[in-house]
Write an enzyme that holds these catalytic residues in place. Structure first.
Site, mmCIF file in Angstrom:
data_model
loop_
_atom_site.group_PDB
_atom_site.id
_atom_site.type_symbol
_atom_site.label_atom_id
_atom_site.label_comp_id
_atom_site.label_asym_id
_atom_site.label_seq_id
_atom_site.Cartn_x
_atom_site.Cartn_y
_atom_site.Cartn_z
ATOM 1 N N CYS A 1 0.871 -1.292 0.040
ATOM 2 C CA CYS A 1 -0.154 -0.051 0.024
ATOM 3 C C CYS A 1 0.817 1.354 0.104
ATOM 4 C CB CYS A 1 -0.967 0.018 1.279
ATOM 5 S SG CYS A 1 -2.678 1.121 0.736
ATOM 6 N N HIS B 1 -3.688 -5.629 -0.023
ATOM 7 C CA HIS B 1 -3.125 -5.831 1.451
ATOM 8 C C HIS B 1 -3.007 -7.546 1.365
ATOM 9 C CE1 HIS B 1 -3.297 -2.093 3.793
ATOM 10 N NE2 HIS B 1 -3.943 -1.840 2.840
ATOM 11 N N GLU C 1 -1.918 -9.197 3.894
ATOM 12 C CA GLU C 1 -2.092 -9.460 5.022
ATOM 13 C C GLU C 1 -3.586 -9.695 5.379
ATOM 14 O OE1 GLU C 1 -2.392 -5.318 5.666
ATOM 15 O OE2 GLU C 1 -1.341 -6.451 4.330
#
Length: 368
Positions: free
Chosen positions: A258, A342, A344
């Protein structure tokens, strides 16, 4: 409940609701997220610093909140806007209500708002500043909005970053504890804990560094790889971190997520620009150009990379299938993995967790 408060937008529109969370006014850039779950993770995501977060899913708080799944040490948006908040959540460990969670954090919220109409307004005009206030403060808010600083002019990463280095073994601990396969330095520009959890699960020793850490300070701890974290604000304001990134390129494997991705892109000659209303949600399709593989991704950003300036072996690796914006870049010479979305997740689909493995593959080649 009786409507006793309002969100006032800079274009003059007013959306009414009733108070939840803390009392008092709050202001910021009003944005929306379309994810159906993960409200606690969103509330503790540092990328929402300086913003008023609107959730489009109509029922929020129904499964309760539990501090163990926080993504940072505090609630990050300045205010929360929802259609309906649940006061009787179902949670295996009891949990607390959304109202209690916001109240404890000192964050104002509004419930009972027509979030569908608010989202349509933001999509039509673009994100804008707004003030959450009591009904008797609506006219004052209209006046105040004219004097508030623009979101783009403010530096938020410094306010959400750690003030000193720390190690991660399920939480901030002494960085000398434990040894992993690889030592990964994470530059904290507004990171989410799940990034650290993923690295720890892959047997990495992690050291988190403040956003202001220089390339020399990062390399001094002898990391096998460096991860540039997500974070809030306009990447064009982060000249120091862009310079640091440029000095790290080619000297150590890099992963950017990001904001970290945007800094890598700018360090390689690209510019960035502000999106009309951003990408925030858990269902954004992204294509990997080399394989044609499409993944469903989690996104939370208001800026994107203009690829025209990429130079010296840097090229686009992923695109967003909604609007063809850049979702990833790679480099023909340097060991770099850089993604706008993202990996994650938290909240969101798990399609892209493998990118941490891909990063560690680069690290292993450097270590060998």
């Amino acid at each position: 409940m009786t409507r006793n408060a309002a969100l006032v937008l800079e274009d003059g529109r007013v959306f009414f609701g009733h108070r939840i969370g803390a009392a008092g006014d709050a202001w910021g850039e009003v944005v929306f997220n379309t994810a159906m779950t993960g409200y606690q993770e969103m509330l503790t995501d540092p990328s929402y610093a300086g913003q008023v977060l609107t959730l489009t899913y109509p029922l929020i708080g129904n499964y309760g909140l539990e501090p163990l799944i926080d993504e940072s040490a505090r609630v990050q948006p300045r205010a929360l806007i929802v259609r309906s908040d649940c006061r009787n959540p179902s949670h295996p460990h009891g949990g607390i209500t959304l109202h209690e969670y916001l109240l404890a954090a000192g964050i104002p919220g509004l419930s009972g708002v027509d979030t569908r109409a608010l989202t349509r307004a933001l999509r039509a005009r673009g994100v804008m500043q707004g003030v959450v206030t009591d009904l008797d403060g609506v006219e004052r808010a209209r006046t105040r909005l004219a004097d508030l600083p623009a979101y783009d002019s403010q530096d938020f990463a410094d306010s959400v970053s750690t003030s000193k280095p720390y190690g991660w073994r399920g939480g901030p601990v002494d960085p000398t504890q434990g040894q992993g396969r690889y030592h990964i330095a994470v530059l904290d520009e507004g990171l989410k804990y799940n990034i650290l959890r993923h690295l720890q699960a892959r047997d990495c020793r992690v050291t988190v560094l403040p956003v202001a850490a220089s390339a020399q300070e990062i390399l001094a701890i002898e990391p096998d790889g460096v991860l540039l974290s997500p974070g809030p604000g306009d990447p064009a304001l982060r000249d120091a971190q862009i310079a640091t990134t440029r000095q790290l390129l080619g000297r150590v494997p890099l992963m950017g997520i990001c904001l970290g991705h945007q800094l890598i892109a700018r360090s390689l000659g690209a510019e960035t620009f502000k999106l009309k209303f951003g990408h925030r949600g858990g269902n954004h399709p992204v294509r990997e150009l080399a394989s044609g593989r499409v993944s469903i991704t989690v996104q939370n950003h208001g800026y994107a990379v203009d690829p025209e300036g990429l130079r010296g072996g840097a090229r686009v690796s992923h695109i967003n299938l909604h609007d063809d914006t850049v979702e990833g870049i790679t480099h023909d010479e340097y060991p770099v993995i850089s993604i706008q979305y993202h990996s994650e997740a938290s909240p969101g689909p798990l399609d892209n967790n493998h990118l941490f493995d891909d990063f560690l593959d680069l690290v292993s080649k450097g270590a060998g």
